[in-house]
Scaffold this active site. Structure first.
Site, PDB file in Angstrom:
ATOM      1  CG  ASP A  18      20.889 -41.069  50.999  1.00 29.34           C
ATOM      2  OD1 ASP A  18      21.802 -40.245  51.104  1.00 29.34           O
ATOM      3  OD2 ASP A  18      20.548 -41.817  51.934  1.00 29.34           O
ATOM      4  CE  LYS A 118      22.429 -39.985  54.283  1.00 29.44           C
ATOM      5  NZ  LYS A 118      21.937 -41.359  54.440  1.00 29.44           N
ATOM      6  CB  CYS A 167      17.827 -40.738  54.347  1.00 30.32           C
ATOM      7  SG  CYS A 167      18.694 -42.279  54.788  1.00 30.32           S
TER       8      CYS A 167
END
Ligand SMILES: [Zn+2]
Length: 223
Positions: A18, A118, A167
């Site tokens: 990310d 995602k 995450c």
């Protein structure tokens, strides 16, 4: 912690989590000091250091269930019950096709063979790059990454990126559960909540996740 880490690069996957403008300083859900991980991760992406490199990309439709704005009267960082589990509500972030959702343009993404997007299910969040959070039926559907890495002959997963306590943590937990030797490069992550650090480190270690500050010493020895 330094120099002792032995691994086979050919069967080790790097997973970069990310690195998107919305999670970096100035972004909608900025992680403090998040940009400090960029330059070291560029170095990790030097060709030949890993068998496979993967990036993950948070990728929500407008009105996503994880957005506080989708729950009247709620504010960012409120915690609600969602399908029997705690769900933190976030500012709108990483909306599909918005500038904040892009992969940060300063990294050599051409060295990444797969980008796992995602959080695209409107009613389910996804912190982990291996499985969504719980969906309305109580399941955590896989993203397919474990199968991809296994088919590519990967035995070890090395994680870095943002954010350490969400995450990256959830991805590490699922990597171990999927049977991979799992390493978190602690200094190449940053948390949403720095007060979570001790509990995150302890929790991951209890599952068998190896926590290293960086992998640079592994290559430093070879120079
Ligand atoms: Zn998200």
């Amino acid at each position: 912690m330094s120099g002792a880490f032995q691994f086979d690069p050919a069967s080790t996957a790097l997973v970069v989590v990310d690195l998107q403008p919305d999670f970096l300083p100035g972004g909608a859900l900025a992680v403090t000091d998040g940009d400090a991980v960029l330059e070291p991760i560029v170095r990790l992406l030097t060709p030949g250091r890993f068998g496979v490199c993967v990036a993950t990309q948070d990728w929500h439709p407008p009105g996503h269930i994880s957005f506080a704005s989708s729950h009247p009267g709620r504010r960012p960082l409120d915690v609600i019950d969602l399908y029997g589990h705690e769900q933190v509500l976030w500012p709108d972030h990483c909306v599909q096709n918005s500038p904040g959702a892009r992969l940060h343009e300063g990294l050599p993404w051409g060295r990444v063979s797969v980008v796992i997007r995602k959080g695209a299910d409107p009613v389910t969040d996804s912190y982990s790059t291996f499985r969504n959070n719980w969906d309305p039926s109580g399941r955590r559907p896989p993203t397919g990454l474990a199968g991809y890495l296994t088919e590519r002959g990967m035995h070890t997963v090395v994680l870095c990126g943002l954010a350490r306590d969400y995450c990256v943590k959830w991805s590490a937990e699922d990597a171990v559960a999927a049977g991979f030797r799992t390493v978190v490069l602690w200094e190449l992550t940053r948390p949403v909540d720095p007060h979570s650090d001790a509990a995150v480190a302890e929790g991951l270690a209890s599952l068998g996740v190896e926590i290293l500050p960086d992998l640079e010493p592994a290559w430093g020895q070879q120079r």
